[in-house]
Design an enzyme around this catalytic site. Structure first.
Site, PDB file in Angstrom:
ATOM      1  N   TYR A   1     -16.916   2.763   5.477  1.00 41.71           N
ATOM      2  CA  TYR A   1     -15.456   2.784   5.712  1.00 41.71           C
ATOM      3  C   TYR A   1     -15.167   3.478   7.044  1.00 41.71           C
ATOM      4  O   TYR A   1     -14.453   2.938   7.901  1.00 41.71           O
ATOM      5  CB  TYR A   1     -14.770   3.514   4.553  1.00 41.71           C
TER       6      TYR A   1
ATOM      7  N   GLY B   1       0.840  -1.207   0.000  1.00 40.24           N
ATOM      8  CA  GLY B   1       0.000   0.000   0.000  1.00 40.24           C
ATOM      9  C   GLY B   1       0.871   1.252   0.000  1.00 40.24           C
ATOM     10  O   GLY B   1       2.101   1.178   0.068  1.00 40.24           O
TER      11      GLY B   1
ATOM     12  N   ASP C   1      -2.415 -12.279   5.701  1.00 36.25           N
ATOM     13  CA  ASP C   1      -3.778 -11.757   5.632  1.00 36.25           C
ATOM     14  C   ASP C   1      -4.206 -11.501   7.074  1.00 36.25           C
ATOM     15  O   ASP C   1      -4.386 -12.446   7.852  1.00 36.25           O
ATOM     16  CB  ASP C   1      -4.675 -12.804   4.949  1.00 36.25           C
ATOM     17  N   ILE C   2      -4.363 -10.228   7.441  1.00 36.92           N
ATOM     18  CA  ILE C   2      -4.616  -9.902   8.857  1.00 36.92           C
ATOM     19  C   ILE C   2      -5.974 -10.400   9.341  1.00 36.92           C
ATOM     20  O   ILE C   2      -6.217 -10.458  10.541  1.00 36.92           O
ATOM     21  CB  ILE C   2      -4.445  -8.389   9.157  1.00 36.92           C
TER      22      ILE C   2
ATOM     23  N   THR D   1      -8.395   7.281  10.524  1.00 37.16           N
ATOM     24  CA  THR D   1      -8.747   8.255   9.482  1.00 37.16           C
ATOM     25  C   THR D   1      -9.588   9.422  10.010  1.00 37.16           C
ATOM     26  O   THR D   1     -10.318   9.277  11.003  1.00 37.16           O
ATOM     27  CB  THR D   1      -9.549   7.517   8.381  1.00 37.16           C
TER      28      THR D   1
ATOM     29  N   TRP E   1      -6.458  12.359   3.791  1.00 32.11           N
ATOM     30  CA  TRP E   1      -6.185  12.708   2.386  1.00 32.11           C
ATOM     31  C   TRP E   1      -4.755  12.305   1.993  1.00 32.11           C
ATOM     32  O   TRP E   1      -3.945  13.138   1.553  1.00 32.11           O
ATOM     33  CB  TRP E   1      -6.374  14.208   2.179  1.00 32.11           C
TER      34      TRP E   1
ATOM     35  N   LEU F   1       1.293   3.615   2.284  1.00 34.85           N
ATOM     36  CA  LEU F   1       2.063   3.802   3.510  1.00 34.85           C
ATOM     37  C   LEU F   1       3.066   2.669   3.710  1.00 34.85           C
ATOM     38  O   LEU F   1       4.204   2.911   4.129  1.00 34.85           O
ATOM     39  CB  LEU F   1       1.081   3.879   4.698  1.00 34.85           C
TER      40      LEU F   1
END
Ligand SMILES: NC(=O)c1ccc[n+]([C@@H]2O[C@H](COP(=O)([O-])OP(=O)(O)OC[C@H]3O[C@@H](n4cnc5c(N)ncnc54)[C@H](OP(=O)(O)O)[C@@H]3O)[C@@H](O)[C@H]2O)c1
Length: 294
Positions: free
Chosen positions: A127, A13, A38-39, A103, A152, A15
């Site tokens: 989300y 990803g 896979d978490i 977020t 963002w 980050l």
């Protein structure tokens, strides 16, 4: 001296990639992709931890497609809530520090001054709801964990607003960009720098807000990308483009987003002495790196 070992999930990803690229030599970093870990599979999480013995886990994995989450609530929940719970439970069992990313979309955007860490969450989207639920799960399972809310997010390489705009600005003569959603664009490099500060500062716990400085609408951000992109030679100098300010209603998306989601960063400034820079200065810096890589 033995290096502190950090395990990063979601390595492909935005980050995840930045954490790998910017990891200081004082740390050993093990980054795993979804295929490698896979978490949402707790046995896989336990197995990876038992094999690698990390001191810290940074969870950069998430279901991040805000619009798709509306129609695929189960998938978003599995990664953003169950996956986070799995990581928190395993961190608790093996006494590992846990740093999780959340977020600005946990808020409803009704405020008109920056959200502080203690403001009540009230997500508008699936989300946002899954990310808010994960925060609440963490606070129950592992209250000493660190939760870093950001907003963002963009990076040099991945699919994001900056790269989409640069592409569209070459392809089109006219663009409509939303002007009634306000927040703060944030470079992954800023988040990464602060995540490593938080790793070093072992007494940090609870919620932190981490974004670049300043306030912008998507329209302001697009204008800046256009102006700085031209100035740095990332867009043709003779390119003429009309960027029109439009409203959220003009461009309906599947998920509702907060109209205002600026985050107050004083906790990081006061406790860790972090100095943030204005998002536009950071954008110029990111474009300089982009130019060097051409
Ligand atoms: N992007 C933003 O604007 C924004 C804003 C505020 C907060 N955040 C938060 O910041 C964090 C990082 O976001 P980002 O932009 O770097 O996200 P991203 O680019 O979408 O990366 C997320 C990564 O998670 C991986 N992943 C998905 N499901 C997984 C699973 N079950 N197990 C392991 N890995 C899984 C994805 O794998 P694949 O590569 O296989 O898909 C992807 O590589 C997230 O927590 C996000 O909620 C992002």
């Amino acid at each position: 001296m033995k290096k502190m070992k950090i395990l990063v999930t979601g390595k492909n990803g935005q980050l995840g990639r930045e954490l790998q690229g910017q990891c200081p030599t004082e740390f050993e970093l093990i980054a795993l992709s979804r295929e490698e870990l896979d978490i949402s599979d707790i046995d896989a999480v336990k197995d990876v931890v038992e094999r690698n013995h990390p001191d810290v886990i940074i969870n950069a994995a998430a279901f991040t497609n805000v619009d798709n989450a509306e129609g695929d609530q189960d998938a978003a929940f599995l990664v953003n809530v169950k996956g986070v719970e799995n990581l928190a439970l395993v961190c608790k069992k093996f006494s590992i520090r846990f740093i999780h990313i959340s977020t600005d979309y946990v808020f409803d955007g009704r405020k008109s001054s920056p959200y502080v860490v203690s403001d009540k969450v009230k997500p508008l989207s699936v989300y946002g709801a899954t990310k808010a639920e994960a925060e609440s799960v963490i606070s129950k399972v592992l209250p000493d964990a660190v939760i870093v809310r950001t907003s963002w997010v963009y990076s040099i390489h991945s699919h994001n607003f900056v790269n989409t705009m640069l592409r569209l600005m070459v392809e089109r003569d006219q663009l409509g960009v939303i002007a009634d959603q306000v927040g703060t664009p944030t470079w992954t490099g800023t988040i990464t720098r602060i995540l490593f500060d938080l790793v070093r500062n072992k007494s940090s716990k609870g919620i932190y807000h981490c974004t670049d400085l300043g306030v912008a609408s998507w329209y302001d951000f697009a204008l800046a990308i256009y102006e700085e992109g031209k100035a740095k030679g990332l867009l043709p100098a003779d390119k003429s483009l009309t960027i029109k300010a439009i409203t959220t209603q003009d461009y309906p998306a599947t998920a509702e987003r907060p109209a205002y989601s600026v985050l107050d960063k004083s906790r990081l400034m006061n406790e860790l002495g972090v100095d943030f820079k204005h998002w536009r200065e950071i954008l110029r810096h990111v474009f300089d790196i982009k130019v060097q890589q051409l």
